[in-house]
Design an enzyme around this catalytic site. Structure first.
Site, mmCIF file in Angstrom:
data_model
loop_
_atom_site.group_PDB
_atom_site.id
_atom_site.type_symbol
_atom_site.label_atom_id
_atom_site.label_comp_id
_atom_site.label_asym_id
_atom_site.label_seq_id
_atom_site.Cartn_x
_atom_site.Cartn_y
_atom_site.Cartn_z
ATOM 1 N N GLU A 4 -23.768 20.475 -31.287
ATOM 2 C CA GLU A 4 -23.261 21.733 -31.835
ATOM 3 C C GLU A 4 -22.340 22.485 -30.865
ATOM 4 O O GLU A 4 -22.724 22.773 -29.736
ATOM 5 C CB GLU A 4 -24.435 22.635 -32.211
ATOM 6 C CG GLU A 4 -24.016 23.931 -32.903
ATOM 7 C CD GLU A 4 -25.162 24.520 -33.688
ATOM 8 O OE1 GLU A 4 -25.387 24.062 -34.820
ATOM 9 O OE2 GLU A 4 -25.851 25.410 -33.169
ATOM 10 N N GLU A 61 -31.624 23.758 -44.962
ATOM 11 C CA GLU A 61 -32.510 24.072 -43.826
ATOM 12 C C GLU A 61 -33.784 24.760 -44.299
ATOM 13 O O GLU A 61 -33.737 25.708 -45.071
ATOM 14 C CB GLU A 61 -31.761 24.984 -42.851
ATOM 15 C CG GLU A 61 -32.609 25.399 -41.662
ATOM 16 C CD GLU A 61 -31.852 26.283 -40.707
ATOM 17 O OE1 GLU A 61 -30.798 25.858 -40.195
ATOM 18 O OE2 GLU A 61 -32.300 27.428 -40.495
ATOM 19 N N LYS A 107 -21.324 25.677 -29.949
ATOM 20 C CA LYS A 107 -22.011 26.966 -30.151
ATOM 21 C C LYS A 107 -21.646 27.877 -28.969
ATOM 22 O O LYS A 107 -22.362 27.898 -27.957
ATOM 23 C CB LYS A 107 -23.520 26.658 -30.173
ATOM 24 C CG LYS A 107 -24.443 27.808 -30.377
ATOM 25 C CD LYS A 107 -25.891 27.302 -30.385
ATOM 26 C CE LYS A 107 -26.887 28.404 -30.652
ATOM 27 N NZ LYS A 107 -28.280 27.941 -30.593
ATOM 28 N N LYS A 152 -21.488 25.196 -39.541
ATOM 29 C CA LYS A 152 -22.714 25.941 -39.263
ATOM 30 C C LYS A 152 -22.428 27.423 -39.491
ATOM 31 O O LYS A 152 -21.724 28.059 -38.712
ATOM 32 C CB LYS A 152 -23.125 25.667 -37.819
ATOM 33 C CG LYS A 152 -24.507 26.107 -37.472
ATOM 34 C CD LYS A 152 -25.497 25.231 -38.236
ATOM 35 C CE LYS A 152 -26.906 25.698 -38.064
ATOM 36 N NZ LYS A 152 -27.363 25.659 -36.704
ATOM 37 N N ASN A 174 -36.013 23.515 -39.290
ATOM 38 C CA ASN A 174 -35.621 24.328 -38.137
ATOM 39 C C ASN A 174 -36.856 24.737 -37.336
ATOM 40 O O ASN A 174 -37.742 25.417 -37.859
ATOM 41 C CB ASN A 174 -34.852 25.574 -38.607
ATOM 42 C CG ASN A 174 -34.113 26.245 -37.455
ATOM 43 O OD1 ASN A 174 -34.324 25.905 -36.284
ATOM 44 N ND2 ASN A 174 -33.244 27.192 -37.788
ATOM 45 N N GLU A 200 -34.011 20.385 -36.174
ATOM 46 C CA GLU A 200 -33.056 21.384 -35.694
ATOM 47 C C GLU A 200 -33.703 22.338 -34.698
ATOM 48 O O GLU A 200 -34.829 22.796 -34.908
ATOM 49 C CB GLU A 200 -32.569 22.257 -36.859
ATOM 50 C CG GLU A 200 -31.792 21.561 -37.941
ATOM 51 C CD GLU A 200 -31.385 22.574 -39.017
ATOM 52 O OE1 GLU A 200 -31.221 22.139 -40.158
ATOM 53 O OE2 GLU A 200 -31.285 23.780 -38.719
ATOM 54 N N SER A 201 -32.982 22.646 -33.663
ATOM 55 C CA SER A 201 -33.298 23.703 -32.687
ATOM 56 C C SER A 201 -34.403 23.344 -31.697
ATOM 57 O O SER A 201 -35.386 22.683 -32.052
ATOM 58 C CB SER A 201 -33.714 25.011 -33.357
ATOM 59 O OG SER A 201 -32.732 25.480 -34.239
HETATM 60 O O1 LIG Z 1 -29.543 30.044 -31.821
HETATM 61 C C1 LIG Z 1 -29.883 31.233 -32.029
HETATM 62 O O2 LIG Z 1 -30.039 32.073 -31.124
HETATM 63 C C2 LIG Z 1 -30.110 31.705 -33.443
HETATM 64 C C3 LIG Z 1 -30.551 32.988 -33.650
HETATM 65 C C4 LIG Z 1 -30.732 33.454 -34.930
HETATM 66 C C5 LIG Z 1 -30.509 32.628 -36.020
HETATM 67 C C6 LIG Z 1 -30.054 31.331 -35.820
HETATM 68 C C7 LIG Z 1 -29.861 30.860 -34.545
HETATM 69 N N1 LIG Z 1 -29.402 29.594 -34.313
HETATM 70 C C8 LIG Z 1 -28.853 28.768 -35.325
HETATM 71 C C9 LIG Z 1 -29.188 27.370 -35.200
HETATM 72 O O3 LIG Z 1 -29.564 26.822 -36.204
HETATM 73 C C10 LIG Z 1 -29.015 26.645 -33.903
HETATM 74 O O4 LIG Z 1 -27.754 26.937 -33.396
HETATM 75 C C11 LIG Z 1 -29.123 25.141 -33.998
HETATM 76 O O5 LIG Z 1 -30.222 24.717 -34.720
HETATM 77 C C12 LIG Z 1 -29.190 24.552 -32.582
HETATM 78 O O6 LIG Z 1 -30.295 25.100 -31.912
HETATM 79 P P1 LIG Z 1 -30.474 24.954 -30.338
HETATM 80 O O7 LIG Z 1 -30.376 23.487 -30.019
HETATM 81 O O8 LIG Z 1 -31.831 25.496 -30.050
HETATM 82 O O9 LIG Z 1 -29.371 25.717 -29.709
#
Ligand SMILES: O=C(O)c1ccccc1NCC(=O)[C@H](O)[C@H](O)COP(=O)(O)O
Length: 255
Positions: free
Chosen positions: A51, A157, A53, A112, A178, A208-209
């Site tokens: 991502e 999601e 980001k 996204k 997520n 995810e995340s």
């Molecule tokens: O990433 C955040 O801080 C966030 C806060 C509030 C709502 C959504 C958020 N993130 C969106 C996502 O879905 C993530 O960017 C994505 O899943 C990647 O997650 P990560 O690997 O933990 O950065």
């Protein structure tokens, strides 16, 4: 507005509802996400959606590198697909970033964003769009169909069993579980482990995340992830090296 959401998430949702979109209805010929995953598997790479980001409500500072260069570095590191934030106010994203990146790479690109209205689907072409079950509520079926009618693949999601049922009811082919709880913004990999067993085999399942190491990748794969969506852990530092480390998480070192 759902009062149980974290204040930052309520702010994201408010901005999403207010964002105006004008433009023609898009019609996309998407690059297949399932085929990109299969290609990765066939040469021993864990299918990772890396991502782009630049920042987020839970990230300190903003990464200001050229997003196209970051995207190319992720692909060089073996990413099967990319996710590109287009949300401008809380994530530093833009539709222009996505357009430039999709032109520069051959892999599928996920948009996204926090889409809540049909017209927002027409802001930019991508291979995959995200619909967040909790955000779109009863509009999930209508938006899913509207996105499919435009040619998009749709990643729905979810965060719990009820949302998963709703995703399956609308015929979602791609489901993302997520690990980030939108009510408290806490990340817990057990979320995926709890919800994944109810996902049918013919659905492409994405964790995810909160994935931050090769061990996390293996943990999500053991729990049934066909692919993983990773942002923060790849964006922190050398994105090629970070992507490579996750993509090769299942490579067994020979001695
Ligand atoms: O990433 C955040 O801080 C966030 C806060 C509030 C709502 C959504 C958020 N993130 C969106 C996502 O879905 C993530 O960017 C994505 O899943 C990647 O997650 P990560 O690997 O933990 O950065």
């Amino acid at each position: 507005m759902d009062d149980s959401l974290a204040p930052q998430v309520r702010s994201i949702l408010r901005a999403a509802r207010e964002r105006d979109v004008t433009g023609e209805r898009v019609s996309v010929a998407p690059r297949s996400l399932a085929a990109a995953f299969a290609d990765a598997e066939s040469d021993g790479r864990v299918p990772i959606i890396a991502e782009v980001k630049p920042t987020s409500p839970t990230t300190e500072g903003e990464r200001l590198d050229d997003p196209v260069e970051l995207a190319e570095e992720m692909v060089a590191g073996g990413a099967a697909a990319l996710s590109v934030l287009t949300e401008p106010e809380h994530f530093g994203g833009s539709v222009e970033n996505l357009e430039r990146i999709r032109e520069a790479v051959d892999v599928p690109v996920l948009r996204k964003d926090f889409l809540v209205r049909e017209a927002q689907l027409d802001a930019v072409e991508s291979d995959v769009v995200l619909l967040i079950a909790r955000f779109v509520g009863d509009d999930l079926e209508r938006l899913h169909e509207a996105a499919r009618d435009r040619g998009f693949q749709v990643l729905v999601e979810v965060h719990d069993a009820d949302e998963l049922d709703r995703a399956l009811d609308v015929g979602a082919e791609y489901v993302g579980i997520n690990n980030r709880d939108l009510a408290r913004l806490e990340v817990d990999l057990e979320t995926f482990e709890r919800v994944a067993p109810a996902v049918p085999d013919d659905v492409t399942l994405i964790a995810e995340s909160g994935v931050s190491s090769p061990a996390d990748v293996r943990r999500m794969r053991e729990a049934g992830a066909d692919g993983l969506l990773v942002g923060s852990a790849i964006m922190a530092g050398d994105v090629t090296e970070n992507t490579e480390a996750l993509v090769n998480a299942e490579v067994v070192e020979s001695t």
